[in-house]
Scaffold this active site. Structure first.
Site, PDB file in Angstrom:
ATOM      1  N   ASP A  49       0.858  -1.185   0.000  1.00  0.00           N
ATOM      2  CA  ASP A  49       0.000   0.000   0.000  1.00  0.00           C
ATOM      3  C   ASP A  49       0.888   1.228   0.000  1.00  0.00           C
ATOM      4  O   ASP A  49       1.856   1.299   0.756  1.00  0.00           O
ATOM      5  CB  ASP A  49      -0.931   0.016   1.214  1.00  0.00           C
ATOM      6  N   CYS A 174      -9.913  10.214   1.273  1.00  0.00           N
ATOM      7  CA  CYS A 174      -9.003  10.430   2.399  1.00  0.00           C
ATOM      8  C   CYS A 174      -7.763  11.226   2.017  1.00  0.00           C
ATOM      9  O   CYS A 174      -7.037  11.709   2.887  1.00  0.00           O
ATOM     10  CB  CYS A 174      -8.593   9.086   3.002  1.00  0.00           C
ATOM     11  N   CYS A 439     -12.825  -9.028 -25.507  1.00  0.00           N
ATOM     12  CA  CYS A 439     -12.162  -8.193 -24.505  1.00  0.00           C
ATOM     13  C   CYS A 439     -10.817  -7.720 -25.038  1.00  0.00           C
ATOM     14  O   CYS A 439     -10.046  -8.502 -25.595  1.00  0.00           O
ATOM     15  CB  CYS A 439     -11.958  -8.983 -23.213  1.00  0.00           C
TER      16      CYS A 439
END
Length: 640
Positions: A49, A174, A439
């Site tokens: 992250d 955030c 796709c």
């Protein structure tokens, strides 16, 4: 008797213990997921992250505490989860999953990958990396009370990009105060600022770093000193923003320097925020106002000035000052304790938000937007719900256990509804669909057709807006199929930058030309067929032929009774469907017969009608998978 280890079969427990999983994202869903994984027996976990912990995360991301504010989400999540299971081996990366270091070989180290992301670009990238590495991916997301989990397996199921999606209308909230990365973050910040200065103040809509909070910086004492040294003009104190502004008489120079210089300087003291992000550049009123540019006063007196015009930096500063003065006078007319309400159709309000947002975009190195664009992007907040994250994280682990059991065919897409359906169920499973043969990501030979005016479209536009933004490439290399192998775009820095400002026609690209676009990081090749068109709609630079994200998928040929679906006709939110009542289809008590031929006809009609309804409901569920972005693990902003 079946041997059990805890609540799992011995064979499954061993598969869980020996597997290595990658969790992408350590926010709302990620925190719940990491806890679930170690408590389920997973001991080899990698988590990545890029974000740091913000005070606003603490109400739902329970692995974090107040003392962790400003620190790496991935690292603190690791430390907290190890308290649940000290024997677990967890590797934390404070980094972006789109960093070239995390290539296909990196993904091949894992048994499966679990997404807990909050933006489409990263989702697209992880989708492609898992396809290239042939690793199962569990995709998930929440939006308020709604949630969704699905499984992606190369050659078996649809990939994340198999169905075209509408323009993304949700994004993380955030980062609005500290690390905006998209223009919409700056627009929302500007709307918050309007309320703080002229409207109803909301503590949850604070716009500036809290200079009284030592936890907001990495070196509190140094940060406070550095920030304090820059507060000469604004005389910043932690009082109400509106009260402070009133105390200055809504002095535009002090407001400008406080918002766009002092607060930005304070953000720069949080040095770890900028180790892998481009740092913001503070603006000073005198420096901006003295920039040599067109006559700013004339800028606003030109008759017929179009809202589509993008103002330069000085013009934005002048517009900011002008709108502040107008709104200040309007507020004074209303009397003491009066409040203004932001209205996108009110010119001074719209001017204020446009100017403030563009100044912030410039500070954070984004391309500024026209008043027209800003107006079209304004929206409202949808709160993140901790319980939704918890439910979705639990479903992710259940799907992971199916994969490790070797029963991928039993995996489902599961929707979490806001309200129970007629059978009083909140969770509605839906059979996974096979890959879309057309796709442009997972097809055997991905190919698209793009309509554009080659006399006007720049190479830069092709690279940034078409290949990167529209088709999700990270570092494209483009070669013209002209028999010469002409390199149009290179991912190597400096090789083809001279081409950026040239039009495609200058390289011999015309109607029918083909471009081969390679992204070696994603191990992905896309063929782009060019259709030259000179009559595209106004302000439309290109169109992808056949791309119709607002349309529902075509009627499926699969047995509808094998698919439990959910969806809604208007696409606003998941709803119940008669397909969920399929157990009631053709149920006749064994000791009774239909009393007449009329009963037989009615039963036949009802049966046929029910089957058609089931087919329609499955199609609506397919539309929900297309239209529901499910990109939230933090507070999000939903556009009208």
């Amino acid at each position: 008797m079946m041997a059990l280890v805890g609540s799992l079969r011995k064979e499954l427990a061993e598969a869980v213990a020996s597997s290595r999983v990658l969790v992408v994202g350590a926010g709302g869903i990620g925190c719940e997921l990491l806890k679930n994984l170690v408590l389920s027996g997973f001991v080899h976990i990698d988590v990545i992250d890029l974000d740091t912990i913000d005070v606003s995360n603490l109400n739902r991301q329970f692995l974090f505490q107040k003392k962790h504010v400003g620190k790496s989400k991935a690292q603190i999540a690791k430390e907290s989860v190890l308290k649940f299971c000290p024997k677990a081996s967890i590797t934390a990366y404070h980094d972006s999953i789109m960093n070239p270091d995390y290539n296909v070989e990196f993904f091949r180290n894992f048994t499966l990958v679990m997404n807990a992301l909050d933006n489409r670009a990263a989702r697209n990238h992880v989708n492609r990396m898992c396809l290239a590495a042939d690793i199962p991916l569990i995709e998930s997301g929440t939006a308020g009370y709604l949630g969704q989990v699905t499984v992606i397996k190369k050659g078996v199921t649809e990939c994340y990009e198999c169905q075209p999606k509408p323009t993304q209308k949700t994004f993380p909230g955030c980062t609005i105060r500290n690390t905006p990365s998209e223009p919409i973050h700056c627009i929302v910040w500007a709307k918050y600022l309007f309320n703080q200065l002229f409207g109803e103040e909301d503590a949850d809509q604070e716009v500036s770093p809290d200079t009284a909070d030592p936890e907001a910086a990495w070196e509190p004492e140094e940060a406070a000193a550095r920030a304090g040294a820059s507060n000469k003009d604004g005389d910043i104190k932690r009082v109400s923003t509106k009260d402070w502004a009133k105390s200055t008489g809504y002095d535009t120079v002090k407001l400008f320097n406080k918002l766009f210089k002092d607060d930005i300087k304070y953000l720069l003291t949080m040095d770890k925020l900028w180790r892998k992000r481009k740092a913001p550049v503070p603006l000073d009123w005198n420096e901006v106002y003295n920039i040599e540019s067109c006559d700013s006063k004339a800028e606003f007196t030109v008759v017929g000035l179009k809202d589509q015009q993008i103002l330069d930096l000085k013009s934005c500063a002048v517009l900011f000052a002008k709108s502040v003065e107008t709104l200040r006078a309007r507020l004074a007319e209303k009397g003491e304790k009066a409040e203004l309400v932001w209205d996108k159709d009110d010119p001074p309000s719209m001017d204020f938000v446009t100017a403030a947002a563009n100044l912030r975009m410039h500070i954070f190195s984004m391309n500024m937007k026209s008043k027209f664009d800003v107006k079209s992007m304004a929206g409202n907040i949808i709160p993140a719900i901790a319980t939704t994250n918890a439910v979705i994280a639990g479903l992710i682990v259940l799907e992971a256990l199916k994969i490790l059991s070797g029963t991928v065919e039993q995996c489902k897409t599961v929707f979490l509804n806001k309200q129970p359906n007629p059978r009083k169920k909140l969770l509605v499973p839906c059979a996974l669909d096979p890959p879309n043969p057309n796709c442009y990501v997972c097809a055997s030979r991905p190919e698209v057709t793009v309509k554009m005016n080659v006399n006007k479209v720049l190479v830069q536009t092709l690279q940034d807006k078409i290949l990167k933004e529209k088709f999700g490439m990270v570092a494209p290399d483009v070669q013209i199929e002209d028999g010469k192998g002409t390199i149009l775009i290179s991912s190597e820095e400096g090789e083809t930058e001279g081409n950026n400002r040239k039009c495609l026609v200058e390289f011999g690209i015309r109607n029918g030309s083909r471009l081969q676009s390679d992204d070696f990081l994603q191990d992905y090749t896309l063929l782009v067929n060019i259709v030259h068109c000179e009559d595209l709609e106004k302000d439309i630079e290109f169109e992808v032929v056949g791309d119709a994200p607002e349309k529902a998928p075509q009627k499926l040929t699969e047995d509808p009774e094998k698919n439990i679906a959910n969806g809604s006709d208007d696409g606003a939110q998941p709803s119940t469907s008669k397909a969920q009542e399929q157990d009631d289809v053709l149920i006749v008590d064994s000791d009774e017969e239909p009393s007449s031929a009329v009963s037989d006809i009615n039963m036949e009609d009802r049966t046929q009608k029910r089957k058609l309804e089931q087919e329609d409901d499955h199609i609506r569920a397919k539309r929900m998978r297309v239209e529901q972005p499910a990109d939230q693990d933090d507070d999000i902003i939903a556009l009208d």
